[in-house]
Design an enzyme around this catalytic site. Structure first.
Site, PDB file in Angstrom:
ATOM      1  N   GLU C  81       0.836  -1.199   0.000  1.00  0.00           N
ATOM      2  CA  GLU C  81       0.000   0.000   0.000  1.00  0.00           C
ATOM      3  C   GLU C  81       0.869   1.246   0.000  1.00  0.00           C
ATOM      4  O   GLU C  81       0.394   2.339   0.277  1.00  0.00           O
ATOM      5  CB  GLU C  81      -1.006   0.016   1.146  1.00  0.00           C
ATOM      6  N   CYS C 112      -3.177  -4.845   3.846  1.00  0.00           N
ATOM      7  CA  CYS C 112      -2.104  -5.699   4.332  1.00  0.00           C
ATOM      8  C   CYS C 112      -2.115  -7.112   3.788  1.00  0.00           C
ATOM      9  O   CYS C 112      -1.258  -7.911   4.160  1.00  0.00           O
ATOM     10  CB  CYS C 112      -2.123  -5.762   5.856  1.00  0.00           C
ATOM     11  N   HIS C 236      -2.028 -12.318  10.662  1.00  0.00           N
ATOM     12  CA  HIS C 236      -1.647 -10.921  10.395  1.00  0.00           C
ATOM     13  C   HIS C 236      -1.510 -10.230  11.746  1.00  0.00           C
ATOM     14  O   HIS C 236      -2.251 -10.515  12.678  1.00  0.00           O
ATOM     15  CB  HIS C 236      -2.698 -10.222   9.540  1.00  0.00           C
TER      16      HIS C 236
END
Lengths: 386, 132, 348
Positions: C81, C112, C236
């Site tokens: 990103e 992400c 994550h």
């Protein structure tokens, strides 16, 4: 080949000359040179001009034609030559060759640079183009940076110190006090140099020659004709030029400028002289380390001995050999393209006994030494009283 | 900014692609069209340098030229590549005190500069200290 | 045809800034942030680094480990990103930098999880017989709004995974993948905005947890397995806390997430986060052990992978630079230097 002499010299004041343009500076120096040898102007057959970066610094190319026009000398052949900081002596050598060959009788060699019309960072970028634009400059090299790499290596190979380098600056500023055309006319101390701001370690502000505007001109003739115009022509008895790799990283050694050695050898051979015969030399001290390398490369001192010799005062005015009596690039200033010709001016004045308080005692032979970039071009000329 | 000039050098700047002269076995970086020893008799082919080398000389530049102000101050060095040739490059991710003649280094692709906020970004080789 | 990872590489920049240093500037209590977010410092790029340079380093490390030449790569996908250009792909630069020409390439975006999507694409191309090797890379040089909670965690780094189908080369087989996607406005950045915005507490249950749990459960059902069958879990990790909570919700033993939890010492590396976590596990896992990885991308979605470690990893690890080396090679910055490194000062 004919014998050639310098009959007249002239130069502008060196410094930040805000109210003089590129054209006005060279005109001023030119007029002074012509007055110096009582020439009308119509006698001039050809013009050679050295300027390094007129395009980047003042947006102007086609300098030969420009100056011939500005001096009222059209339609003589006018040629601009460039070898970075050696452009001036390159112009001088071209003029010398034109007269020595017999092609022309009266030739003018000039050098000029106008560096303060742009800001300092832009001037720095322009100077950097004396190196390898794609593989040195692009990666962040600056001109002081390149000489700093040489200084660092010299310290590593010979154990020299920053104080010894600083001695060059102290001496040259002292000499410049007696040069009315010099950019700086004040003595400085070793402490001043050592305390000055780092530019590219180990080189500090006072290890570096300044950004300067200025112009210098010399008039050349065959020696017999010269004696009809002036009492004291100065004869060119040796001329040498050499090239080396454009990038510093391609050189065989960082602690010598091989092009200087090759050019000097040619000049000494031509003049049938040895280094010890030279009374004074105007050498290329764009940075203090450069003078140290120069006095070794020119054979005045042994390899690795130049730093100590300078610190011990052996290159001061009227010592073992007088180096940079004009103040050098450090004290007099370094308008890049003009420097090579300005060195010829000093050599001439010294041999003619016109150097005032910076006069060398009864000089016999004078040498000028001019380097382009970090050593990719070098020119050496040797002069004697005519 | 010269798009074409930058583009021509991409391979060399990103991957240290130089040349080898098959006639005299000399290796050169950056690539060149003529071998300096053999000149037009030299047979040139591509050679990929490993990026390993050591510091030959160095300086800490505090006064930068136009376009390099954002990077300043930076360490600038001549690196002696393992394969022989020397090249000029910045040393990054290091303090000046960490560098001396002989320090082992290896190549790292980094930003060199950019043509303002709207122009292209120039990437190229820098070197980092090789801790083994 | 079996497919899997044939090599991997990571890159984390050298510089760090501590939670204390940031908290001092904003007058916050550092210990509350440390304990609340379970993070003590984050990685900061040097002035001359960006997502593209990270990607190249990680990819080069992966190629060295795999013993494969860049010219054999058939696909390069870079998920981030923080691509250096809005239009001009990072992926083409990586191709040039590794010598891959006969390759498809593209940049990916899904907050992400862009890196794990990149891996899924490579899996398809390899299994379909279209390419021999493909690179799935997650890389970010994250920008956290100064003074915002995310400033403490917005880190920088990259991980590159080389996917192939040759059994002799596979060091970790990817047995299966499952994804779960919904339109969720938890974290976003409009065009021309410098910093992202987020929904505060809304980023928890309706976003991160919903998708991580759903994807993990979906994968387990697809593989016909339970959490007990896996030796490691990598989730994550926007901070050090969320993965622990997710583990609790899934009844996963907290010890199993420990090796893959790296955010506490390098910050949230965004598109690289779950992949760097996976690399940390692969740096030590033994052949036969099973790893479950679930990424999360705001907006929102999760990709879950079932991975089993294979014998060839033992030999290949010898040529690799372990994540540990990058984590330990560090130098701290003060907040002032941090703003210069991240180009946060206006008017420059």
């Amino acid at each position: 080949m004919r014998q050639v002499a310098v009959v007249g010299v002239g130069l502008s004041k060196f410094g930040e000359i805000w109210n003089r343009s590129f054209r006005e500076l060279i005109a001023e120096a030119g007029v002074m040179a012509l007055n110096d040898c009582n020439l009308h102007g119509n006698e001039i057959e050809a013009l050679f001009i050295g300027t390094m970066a007129s395009g980047l610094l003042v947006g102007q190319e086609h300098i030969g034609a420009l100056i011939a026009d500005h001096m009222g000398l059209n339609p003589i052949p006018a040629t601009r030559v460039e070898a970075a900081c050696a452009s001036g002596s390159l112009a001088f050598r071209q003029a010398y060759m034109a007269v020595a060959s017999g092609l022309h009788d009266v030739v003018v060699a000039g050098g000029v640079e106008k560096m303060t019309d742009v800001n300092v960072n832009d001037a720095s970028l322009a100077l950097g183009a004396a190196g390898d634009a794609d593989w040195e400059l692009f990666n962040g090299a600056t001109f002081p940076g390149l000489y700093a790499l040489m200084a660092r290596r010299y310290m590593h190979e010979f154990g020299a110190t920053e104080e010894q380098f600083a001695a060059v600056a102290v001496k040259n500023h002292k000499n410049a006090v007696h040069n009315p055309y010099a950019q700086f006319q004040k003595e400085i101390t070793l402490e001043t140099v050592m305390k000055s701001k780092m530019v590219a370690s180990p080189l500090k502000v006072f290890d570096c020659s300044p950004i300067t505007d200025g112009a210098a001109v010399a008039v050349l003739m065959p020696i017999d004709k010269a004696k009809k115009f002036v009492d004291c022509p100065v004869e060119v008895i040796g001329s040498g030029q050499a090239s080396d790799t454009i990038a510093l990283h391609s050189r065989k050694s960082l602690t010598e400028i091989t092009a200087t050695r090759v050019a000097a050898k040619k000049a000494y051979e031509m003049a049938k002289l040895k280094p010890r015969d030279i009374s004074l030399a105007e050498v290329h001290d764009c940075f203090t380390i450069a003078e140290i390398l120069a006095i070794e490369d020119l054979g005045f001192f042994g390899r690795g001995r130049g730093a100590k010799a300078t610190a011990d005062g052996k290159t001061a005015l009227n010592s073992e050999i007088s180096i940079n009596t004009s103040g050098g690039l450090k004290g007099k200033g370094h308008p890049v393209g003009a420097t090579g010709v300005a060195q010829v001016v000093e050599a001439t004045l010294q041999l003619q006994g016109k150097a005032g308080k910076r006069q060398v005692d009864e000089p016999k032979y004078a040498l000028t030494h001019n380097v382009g970039g970090s050593g990719a071009t070098a020119l050496v000329h040797i002069f004697k009283k005519g | 900014m010269s798009l074409a000039s930058t583009w021509r050098k991409t391979e060399s700047r990103y991957r240290l692609i130089g040349i080898q002269c098959e006639t005299c076995k000399g290796k050169y970086f950056p690539p060149r069209s003529i071998c300096p020893i053999c000149r037009r008799k030299g047979k040139i082919s591509e050679f990929s340098f490993s990026g390993n080398g050591k510091v030959y000389s160095y300086t800490f530049i505090t006064s930068a030229s136009t376009g390099y102000e954002k990077q300043a101050p930076y360490i600038f060095a001549i690196i002696e590549l393992k394969e022989g040739p020397k090249i000029s490059a910045q040393i990054t991710d290091a303090k000046p005190e960490e560098i001396t003649i002989g320090t082992p280094v290896k190549m790292s692709l980094r930003k060199i500069k950019e043509d303002g906020a709207g122009g292209i970004i120039y990437y190229g080789y820098k070197f980092v200290v090789d801790n083994g | 045809m079996k497919i899997g990872i044939v090599g991997y590489g990571v890159y984390v920049p050298k510089y760090r800034i501590t939670v204390e240093e940031i908290a001092k500037v904003w007058g916050e209590e550092a210990h509350r942030i440390r304990d609340g977010l379970v993070i003590h410092e984050k990685a900061v790029p040097n002035k001359d680094e960006d997502t593209a340079t990270f990607s190249v380093e990680a990819a080069r490390n992966a190629l060295r480990m795999a013993g494969i030449q860049g010219k054999e790569i058939g696909a390069v996908f870079v998920g981030s990103e923080s691509h250096p250009y809005a239009v001009k792909p990072t992926a083409s630069m990586v191709c040039s930098a590794i010598g891959a020409k006969e390759s498809t390439a593209s940049d990916m975006e899904f907050a992400c999880k862009a890196g794990t999507v990149a891996i899924q694409c490579c899996m398809g191309l390899v299994k379909g017989g279209y390419i021999k090797y493909g690179f799935g890379i997650g890389a970010d040089s994250a920008q956290g709004r100064p003074g915002d909670a995310l400033e403490y965690t917005a880190g920088a780094g990259a991980a590159a995974f080389l996917i192939g189908g040759n059994k002799q080369e596979i060091i970790a087989e990817i047995e299966g993948t499952y994804s779960y996607t919904t339109d969720t406005p938890d974290f976003w950045r409009r065009e021309h905005q410098e910093f992202p915005s987020h929904g505060g507490r809304f980023t928890g249950e309706p976003a991160y947890f919903k998708h991580v749990i759903a994807a993990t459960k979906g994968l387990l059902a697809k593989m016909n397995r339970t959490v007990e069958d896996y030796d490691y879990f990598v989730f994550h990790q926007p901070n050090g806390k969320f993965p622990k909570l997710a583990a609790g919700m899934l009844k996963v033993d907290e010890a199993k997430i420990r090796d893959g939890l790296v955010t506490p010492c390098i910050g949230n590396t965004y598109s690289a986060a779950s992949l760097i976590g996976l690399a940390a596990v692969l740096d030590k896992a033994k052949p036969g052990e099973k790893i479950l990885v679930t990424s999360f991308g705001s907006g929102a979605g999760s990709d879950s992978f079932s991975i089993v470690v294979k014998e060839p990893i033992l030999e290949k690890r010898k040529n690799a630079i372990p994540l540990k080396k990058y984590i330990e090679n560090k130098e701290y910055l003060g907040y002032g230097q941090y703003t210069v490194h991240k180009n946060l000062l206006k008017g420059l």
